[in-house]
Enzyme design. Structure first.
Site, mmCIF file in Angstrom:
data_model
loop_
_atom_site.group_PDB
_atom_site.id
_atom_site.type_symbol
_atom_site.label_atom_id
_atom_site.label_comp_id
_atom_site.label_asym_id
_atom_site.label_seq_id
_atom_site.Cartn_x
_atom_site.Cartn_y
_atom_site.Cartn_z
ATOM 1 N N PRO A 12 92.530 86.167 89.057
ATOM 2 C CA PRO A 12 91.744 86.024 90.287
ATOM 3 C C PRO A 12 90.279 85.729 89.997
ATOM 4 O O PRO A 12 89.661 86.344 89.118
ATOM 5 C CB PRO A 12 91.919 87.384 90.970
ATOM 6 C CG PRO A 12 93.264 87.835 90.511
ATOM 7 C CD PRO A 12 93.378 87.364 89.089
ATOM 8 N N CYS A 13 89.731 84.779 90.756
ATOM 9 C CA CYS A 13 88.425 84.216 90.414
ATOM 10 C C CYS A 13 87.310 84.613 91.367
ATOM 11 O O CYS A 13 86.164 84.196 91.185
ATOM 12 C CB CYS A 13 88.519 82.689 90.388
ATOM 13 S SG CYS A 13 88.942 81.981 92.002
ATOM 14 N N GLN A 14 87.617 85.414 92.400
ATOM 15 C CA GLN A 14 86.619 85.650 93.447
ATOM 16 C C GLN A 14 85.315 86.219 92.909
ATOM 17 O O GLN A 14 84.238 85.939 93.426
ATOM 18 C CB GLN A 14 87.202 86.581 94.516
ATOM 19 C CG GLN A 14 88.298 85.950 95.352
ATOM 20 C CD GLN A 14 89.673 86.133 94.738
ATOM 21 O OE1 GLN A 14 89.809 86.449 93.560
ATOM 22 N NE2 GLN A 14 90.703 85.944 95.540
ATOM 23 N N GLY A 15 85.388 87.031 91.881
ATOM 24 C CA GLY A 15 84.173 87.634 91.342
ATOM 25 C C GLY A 15 83.315 86.697 90.526
ATOM 26 O O GLY A 15 82.142 86.964 90.284
ATOM 27 N N PHE A 16 83.901 85.578 90.078
ATOM 28 C CA PHE A 16 83.160 84.624 89.261
ATOM 29 C C PHE A 16 82.612 83.451 90.054
ATOM 30 O O PHE A 16 81.602 82.856 89.685
ATOM 31 C CB PHE A 16 84.074 84.063 88.162
ATOM 32 C CG PHE A 16 84.656 85.089 87.250
ATOM 33 C CD1 PHE A 16 83.849 85.989 86.574
ATOM 34 C CD2 PHE A 16 86.025 85.164 87.068
ATOM 35 C CE1 PHE A 16 84.388 86.935 85.729
ATOM 36 C CE2 PHE A 16 86.585 86.100 86.227
ATOM 37 C CZ PHE A 16 85.758 86.995 85.557
#
Length: 325
Positions: free
Chosen positions: A74-78
Protein backbone atom coordinates in the site's frame (compact mmCIF):
# COMPACT_ATOMS: atom_id res chain seq x y z
CA UNK A 1 6.71 -21.44 -11.58
CA UNK A 2 5.29 -21.22 -8.07
CA UNK A 3 4.26 -17.67 -7.22
CA UNK A 4 3.37 -15.83 -4.02
CA UNK A 5 1.63 -12.49 -4.54
CA UNK A 6 1.22 -10.11 -1.60
CA UNK A 7 -1.36 -7.29 -1.64
CA UNK A 8 -2.62 -9.14 -4.68
CA UNK A 9 -5.70 -7.06 -5.45
CA UNK A 10 -7.43 -8.40 -8.56
CA UNK A 11 -4.34 -10.42 -9.60
CA UNK A 12 -2.81 -8.16 -12.23
CA UNK A 13 0.39 -10.12 -11.61
CA UNK A 14 -1.33 -13.31 -12.71
CA UNK A 15 -2.50 -11.69 -15.95
CA UNK A 16 1.05 -10.42 -16.56
CA UNK A 17 2.62 -13.85 -16.01
CA UNK A 18 0.18 -15.38 -18.48
CA UNK A 19 0.82 -12.60 -20.98
CA UNK A 20 4.57 -13.08 -20.61
CA UNK A 21 4.18 -16.75 -21.52
CA UNK A 22 5.35 -18.04 -18.14
CA UNK A 23 3.93 -21.35 -16.95
CA UNK A 24 2.43 -20.91 -13.48
CA UNK A 25 1.97 -24.15 -11.58
CA UNK A 26 0.66 -22.50 -8.41
CA UNK A 27 -0.39 -18.96 -7.52
CA UNK A 28 -0.90 -18.07 -3.85
CA UNK A 29 -2.43 -14.66 -3.16
CA UNK A 30 -2.74 -12.55 -0.04
CA UNK A 31 -5.65 -10.11 -0.25
CA UNK A 32 -8.40 -8.84 2.08
CA UNK A 33 -10.73 -6.97 -0.26
CA UNK A 34 -13.67 -9.28 -0.94
CA UNK A 35 -14.50 -7.64 -4.26
CA UNK A 36 -10.96 -7.99 -5.60
CA UNK A 37 -10.91 -11.61 -4.44
CA UNK A 38 -14.20 -12.21 -6.26
CA UNK A 39 -12.71 -10.87 -9.49
CA UNK A 40 -9.57 -12.96 -9.07
CA UNK A 41 -11.47 -16.18 -8.42
CA UNK A 42 -13.80 -15.54 -11.37
CA UNK A 43 -10.83 -15.24 -13.71
CA UNK A 44 -8.31 -17.55 -12.03
CA UNK A 45 -10.34 -20.06 -9.96
CA UNK A 46 -7.24 -22.12 -9.13
CA UNK A 47 -5.78 -19.21 -7.12
CA UNK A 48 -5.12 -20.09 -3.47
CA UNK A 49 -6.28 -17.24 -1.24
CA UNK A 50 -4.25 -16.85 1.95
CA UNK A 51 -5.91 -13.87 3.62
CA UNK A 52 -4.26 -11.34 5.93
CA UNK A 53 -0.61 -10.72 5.07
CA UNK A 54 0.24 -9.90 8.70
CA UNK A 55 -0.65 -13.49 9.61
CA UNK A 56 1.80 -15.00 7.16
CA UNK A 57 3.46 -17.16 9.81
CA UNK A 58 0.20 -19.10 10.03
CA UNK A 59 0.00 -19.85 6.30
CA UNK A 60 0.17 -23.49 5.30
CA UNK A 61 2.43 -23.26 2.26
CA UNK A 62 5.71 -24.83 1.18
CA UNK A 63 7.93 -21.78 1.56
CA UNK A 64 11.01 -23.31 -0.01
CA UNK A 65 9.10 -24.02 -3.22
CA UNK A 66 8.29 -20.35 -3.91
CA UNK A 67 10.08 -19.25 -7.09
CA UNK A 68 8.73 -15.70 -7.29
CA UNK A 69 7.50 -13.18 -4.71
CA UNK A 70 5.63 -10.15 -6.06
CA UNK A 71 3.63 -7.31 -4.59
CA UNK A 72 2.76 -3.64 -4.52
CA UNK A 73 2.59 -2.70 -0.85
CA UNK A 74 0.00 0.00 0.00
CA UNK A 75 1.30 3.37 -1.13
CA UNK A 76 -0.92 5.93 0.60
CA UNK A 77 1.77 6.97 3.05
CA UNK A 78 4.34 7.60 0.32
CA UNK A 79 2.28 9.24 -2.40
CA UNK A 80 2.76 12.93 -3.18
CA UNK A 81 -1.03 13.07 -3.51
CA UNK A 82 -1.47 12.13 0.16
CA UNK A 83 -0.20 13.34 3.53
CA UNK A 84 3.18 11.61 3.07
CA UNK A 85 3.23 10.00 6.49
CA UNK A 86 5.54 7.38 5.00
CA UNK A 87 6.28 4.53 7.40
CA UNK A 88 4.16 6.21 10.08
CA UNK A 89 1.13 5.30 7.99
CA UNK A 90 0.00 1.82 9.09
CA UNK A 91 -0.72 0.89 5.48
CA UNK A 92 2.77 1.76 4.29
CA UNK A 93 4.28 -0.13 7.22
CA UNK A 94 3.11 -3.26 5.45
CA UNK A 95 6.19 -2.89 3.25
CA UNK A 96 8.20 -4.36 6.10
CA UNK A 97 5.92 -7.42 6.10
CA UNK A 98 6.90 -7.91 2.47
CA UNK A 99 10.56 -7.71 3.54
CA UNK A 100 10.04 -10.19 6.37
CA UNK A 101 8.40 -12.68 4.02
CA UNK A 102 11.11 -12.21 1.40
CA UNK A 103 13.88 -12.78 3.96
CA UNK A 104 12.10 -15.87 5.27
CA UNK A 105 11.87 -17.37 1.78
CA UNK A 106 15.52 -16.56 1.13
CA UNK A 107 16.58 -18.69 4.11
CA UNK A 108 14.94 -21.66 2.40
CA UNK A 109 15.39 -20.71 -1.26
CA UNK A 110 18.28 -18.26 -1.81
CA UNK A 111 17.48 -18.13 -5.53
CA UNK A 112 13.97 -16.76 -5.14
CA UNK A 113 13.11 -13.95 -7.55
CA UNK A 114 11.19 -10.92 -6.32
CA UNK A 115 9.52 -7.79 -7.66
CA UNK A 116 8.00 -4.87 -5.74
CA UNK A 117 6.08 -1.89 -7.15
CA UNK A 118 5.35 1.47 -5.57
CA UNK A 119 4.58 5.11 -6.36
CA UNK A 120 6.79 8.16 -6.82
CA UNK A 121 7.96 9.32 -3.41
CA UNK A 122 10.59 11.37 -1.61
CA UNK A 123 14.14 10.11 -2.07
CA UNK A 124 14.56 9.40 1.64
CA UNK A 125 11.69 6.89 1.52
CA UNK A 126 12.92 5.45 -1.75
CA UNK A 127 16.36 4.87 -0.23
CA UNK A 128 14.93 3.01 2.77
CA UNK A 129 13.02 0.62 0.52
CA UNK A 130 16.09 0.07 -1.67
CA UNK A 131 18.29 -0.59 1.35
CA UNK A 132 15.83 -3.13 2.76
CA UNK A 133 15.54 -4.97 -0.56
CA UNK A 134 19.19 -4.70 -1.53
CA UNK A 135 18.45 -3.46 -5.05
CA UNK A 136 17.87 -0.08 -6.69
CA UNK A 137 14.53 0.69 -8.35
CA UNK A 138 13.79 1.33 -12.00
CA UNK A 139 11.37 4.14 -12.83
CA UNK A 140 8.85 3.36 -15.59
CA UNK A 141 5.98 5.48 -16.83
CA UNK A 142 3.09 3.35 -18.09
CA UNK A 143 2.72 5.91 -20.87
CA UNK A 144 5.18 3.80 -22.87
CA UNK A 145 2.88 0.78 -23.11
CA UNK A 146 -0.56 2.30 -22.53
CA UNK A 147 -2.64 5.42 -23.01
CA UNK A 148 -2.12 6.50 -19.39
CA UNK A 149 0.48 8.56 -17.55
CA UNK A 150 1.26 6.37 -14.53
CA UNK A 151 4.66 6.84 -12.93
CA UNK A 152 5.89 3.99 -10.76
CA UNK A 153 9.07 2.50 -9.29
CA UNK A 154 9.91 -1.18 -9.62
CA UNK A 155 12.43 -3.14 -7.56
CA UNK A 156 13.55 -6.58 -8.77
CA UNK A 157 16.61 -8.80 -8.41
CA UNK A 158 17.15 -8.86 -12.15
CA UNK A 159 17.94 -6.20 -14.73
CA UNK A 160 14.99 -4.14 -15.92
CA UNK A 161 15.20 -2.05 -19.07
CA UNK A 162 12.68 0.48 -20.31
CA UNK A 163 9.93 -0.89 -22.56
CA UNK A 164 9.61 0.41 -26.07
CA UNK A 165 7.11 3.18 -26.68
CA UNK A 166 4.08 1.66 -28.39
CA UNK A 167 2.58 5.03 -29.25
CA UNK A 168 -0.83 4.20 -27.77
CA UNK A 169 -3.20 7.16 -27.46
CA UNK A 170 -6.23 7.87 -25.31
CA UNK A 171 -8.27 8.46 -28.46
CA UNK A 172 -7.71 4.82 -29.34
CA UNK A 173 -9.27 3.35 -26.20
CA UNK A 174 -12.40 5.43 -25.63
CA UNK A 175 -15.70 4.15 -27.00
CA UNK A 176 -17.29 7.55 -27.64
CA UNK A 177 -16.69 11.24 -27.19
CA UNK A 178 -13.76 13.55 -27.65
CA UNK A 179 -10.62 14.07 -25.57
CA UNK A 180 -8.21 16.98 -25.33
CA UNK A 181 -4.92 15.18 -24.72
CA UNK A 182 -2.92 12.28 -26.08
CA UNK A 183 -2.61 10.40 -22.78
CA UNK A 184 -4.94 10.02 -19.83
CA UNK A 185 -4.24 11.35 -16.37
CA UNK A 186 -3.41 8.58 -13.93
CA UNK A 187 -6.53 6.85 -12.63
CA UNK A 188 -6.67 6.26 -8.89
CA UNK A 189 -8.81 4.38 -6.39
CA UNK A 190 -11.12 7.38 -6.01
CA UNK A 191 -11.89 7.69 -9.70
CA UNK A 192 -15.36 6.25 -9.09
CA UNK A 193 -16.28 9.61 -7.51
CA UNK A 194 -16.02 11.26 -10.91
CA UNK A 195 -14.52 14.63 -11.71
CA UNK A 196 -15.35 18.15 -12.79
CA UNK A 197 -13.90 20.80 -15.07
CA UNK A 198 -12.21 22.68 -12.22
CA UNK A 199 -10.28 19.71 -10.86
CA UNK A 200 -9.53 18.51 -14.38
CA UNK A 201 -8.06 21.73 -15.74
CA UNK A 202 -6.60 23.21 -12.57
CA UNK A 203 -5.38 20.10 -10.75
CA UNK A 204 -4.82 17.71 -13.66
CA UNK A 205 -6.95 15.07 -11.95
CA UNK A 206 -9.53 12.49 -13.01
CA UNK A 207 -9.58 12.14 -16.75
CA UNK A 208 -12.70 13.39 -18.51
CA UNK A 209 -14.21 12.60 -21.89
CA UNK A 210 -16.11 15.42 -23.60
CA UNK A 211 -19.36 15.29 -25.50
CA UNK A 212 -20.09 17.92 -28.15
CA UNK A 213 -23.69 17.06 -28.93
CA UNK A 214 -25.03 20.12 -27.12
CA UNK A 215 -22.53 22.63 -28.44
CA UNK A 216 -23.49 25.29 -30.94
CA UNK A 217 -21.46 24.07 -33.90
CA UNK A 218 -21.22 27.61 -35.30
CA UNK A 219 -18.79 28.37 -32.47
CA UNK A 220 -16.32 25.80 -33.76
CA UNK A 221 -13.99 25.76 -36.72
CA UNK A 222 -12.96 22.31 -37.91
CA UNK A 223 -9.39 21.91 -39.09
CA UNK A 224 -7.75 18.85 -40.62
CA UNK A 225 -4.29 17.98 -39.31
CA UNK A 226 -1.97 15.30 -40.65
CA UNK A 227 -1.68 13.58 -37.27
CA UNK A 228 -4.95 14.73 -35.73
CA UNK A 229 -3.24 15.69 -32.47
CA UNK A 230 -1.37 18.87 -33.29
CA UNK A 231 -1.81 21.34 -30.40
CA UNK A 232 -3.90 24.38 -31.03
CA UNK A 233 -1.60 27.41 -31.30
CA UNK A 234 -4.30 30.02 -30.93
CA UNK A 235 -4.96 32.40 -28.10
CA UNK A 236 -7.12 30.04 -26.03
CA UNK A 237 -5.04 30.42 -22.88
CA UNK A 238 -6.44 33.92 -22.32
CA UNK A 239 -9.80 32.31 -21.66
CA UNK A 240 -8.49 30.79 -18.44
CA UNK A 241 -9.02 27.26 -19.72
CA UNK A 242 -5.60 26.50 -21.12
CA UNK A 243 -6.17 22.93 -22.28
CA UNK A 244 -9.43 23.26 -24.18
CA UNK A 245 -7.87 24.72 -27.28
CA UNK A 246 -7.65 21.23 -28.76
CA UNK A 247 -10.30 18.52 -28.84
CA UNK A 248 -9.51 15.34 -30.73
CA UNK A 249 -11.95 13.17 -32.63
CA UNK A 250 -11.68 9.47 -31.73
CA UNK A 251 -12.07 8.10 -35.25
CA UNK A 252 -10.89 10.87 -37.54
CA UNK A 253 -7.81 12.94 -38.06
CA UNK A 254 -9.50 16.18 -37.08
CA UNK A 255 -9.39 18.64 -34.24
CA UNK A 256 -11.87 21.20 -33.05
CA UNK A 257 -10.00 24.49 -32.96
CA UNK A 258 -11.65 26.89 -30.54
CA UNK A 259 -11.13 30.64 -30.60
CA UNK A 260 -10.77 32.75 -27.46
CA UNK A 261 -14.03 34.60 -27.98
CA UNK A 262 -15.99 31.36 -28.23
CA UNK A 263 -14.32 29.52 -25.34
CA UNK A 264 -16.60 30.63 -22.47
CA UNK A 265 -19.74 29.70 -24.42
CA UNK A 266 -18.36 26.28 -25.24
CA UNK A 267 -17.40 25.63 -21.61
CA UNK A 268 -20.94 26.48 -20.55
CA UNK A 269 -22.40 24.03 -23.05
CA UNK A 270 -19.77 21.32 -22.86
CA UNK A 271 -20.91 17.90 -21.69
CA UNK A 272 -18.42 15.57 -20.09
CA UNK A 273 -18.22 12.15 -18.47
CA UNK A 274 -15.71 10.00 -16.64
CA UNK A 275 -14.13 7.02 -18.31
CA UNK A 276 -16.14 3.81 -18.27
CA UNK A 277 -14.83 0.76 -16.36
CA UNK A 278 -13.89 -0.90 -19.66
CA UNK A 279 -11.96 2.19 -20.75
CA UNK A 280 -10.12 2.13 -17.42
CA UNK A 281 -9.33 -1.54 -17.98
CA UNK A 282 -7.80 -0.57 -21.30
CA UNK A 283 -5.72 2.14 -19.61
CA UNK A 284 -4.34 -0.53 -17.28
CA UNK A 285 -3.97 -2.95 -20.24
CA UNK A 286 -6.36 -5.33 -18.48
CA UNK A 287 -8.65 -7.46 -20.69
CA UNK A 288 -12.05 -5.92 -21.41
CA UNK A 289 -14.61 -6.87 -18.75
CA UNK A 290 -12.01 -8.62 -16.58
CA UNK A 291 -13.50 -6.78 -13.57
CA UNK A 292 -17.18 -7.07 -14.49
CA UNK A 293 -17.96 -9.42 -11.59
CA UNK A 294 -18.79 -6.63 -9.14
CA UNK A 295 -20.24 -3.09 -9.06
CA UNK A 296 -18.80 -0.29 -11.18
CA UNK A 297 -17.65 1.56 -8.05
CA UNK A 298 -15.63 -1.44 -6.96
CA UNK A 299 -14.30 -1.92 -10.49
CA UNK A 300 -12.97 1.64 -10.53
CA UNK A 301 -11.38 1.20 -7.09
CA UNK A 302 -9.52 -1.99 -7.92
CA UNK A 303 -8.38 -0.68 -11.30
CA UNK A 304 -7.08 2.49 -9.66
CA UNK A 305 -5.19 0.38 -7.15
CA UNK A 306 -3.96 -2.08 -9.76
CA UNK A 307 -0.93 -2.42 -11.98
CA UNK A 308 -0.49 -1.59 -15.64
CA UNK A 309 -0.33 -5.21 -16.74
CA UNK A 310 1.86 -4.70 -19.79
CA UNK A 311 4.54 -2.98 -17.70
CA UNK A 312 4.62 -5.97 -15.34
CA UNK A 313 4.58 -8.41 -18.24
CA UNK A 314 7.57 -6.58 -19.76
CA UNK A 315 9.42 -6.83 -16.45
CA UNK A 316 8.64 -10.54 -16.11
CA UNK A 317 9.79 -11.30 -19.64
CA UNK A 318 13.16 -9.72 -18.90
CA UNK A 319 13.78 -11.58 -15.66
CA UNK A 320 11.90 -14.85 -15.86
CA UNK A 321 11.25 -15.91 -19.45
CA UNK A 322 14.46 -17.89 -19.93
CA UNK A 323 14.65 -19.39 -16.44
CA UNK A 324 13.81 -23.01 -15.74
CA UNK A 325 11.80 -24.01 -12.70
Amino acid sequence: MKVLSLFDGMSCGRIALDRAGINVTSYHASELDKFAIKVTQANWPETVQLGDVTKWREWDIDWKSIDLLIGGSPCQGFSFAGKQLAFDDPRSKLFFVYVDILNHIKTLNPNVKFMLENVRMKKEYLDIISEQLGVDPVFINSVLVSAQNRQRFYWANWKIEQPNDRGLLLAGIIDSGIIDREKSFCIDANYHKGGNLKSYFEKNRRQLVFELSSINQRCIDITINDDGIRPHKGDARKSGISELGRLVFKDAKKTYTVTTSHMPKIIDELGYRKLTPIECERLQTVPDNYTNHTSNSQRYKMLGNGWTVDVISHIFKQGLKNDRF
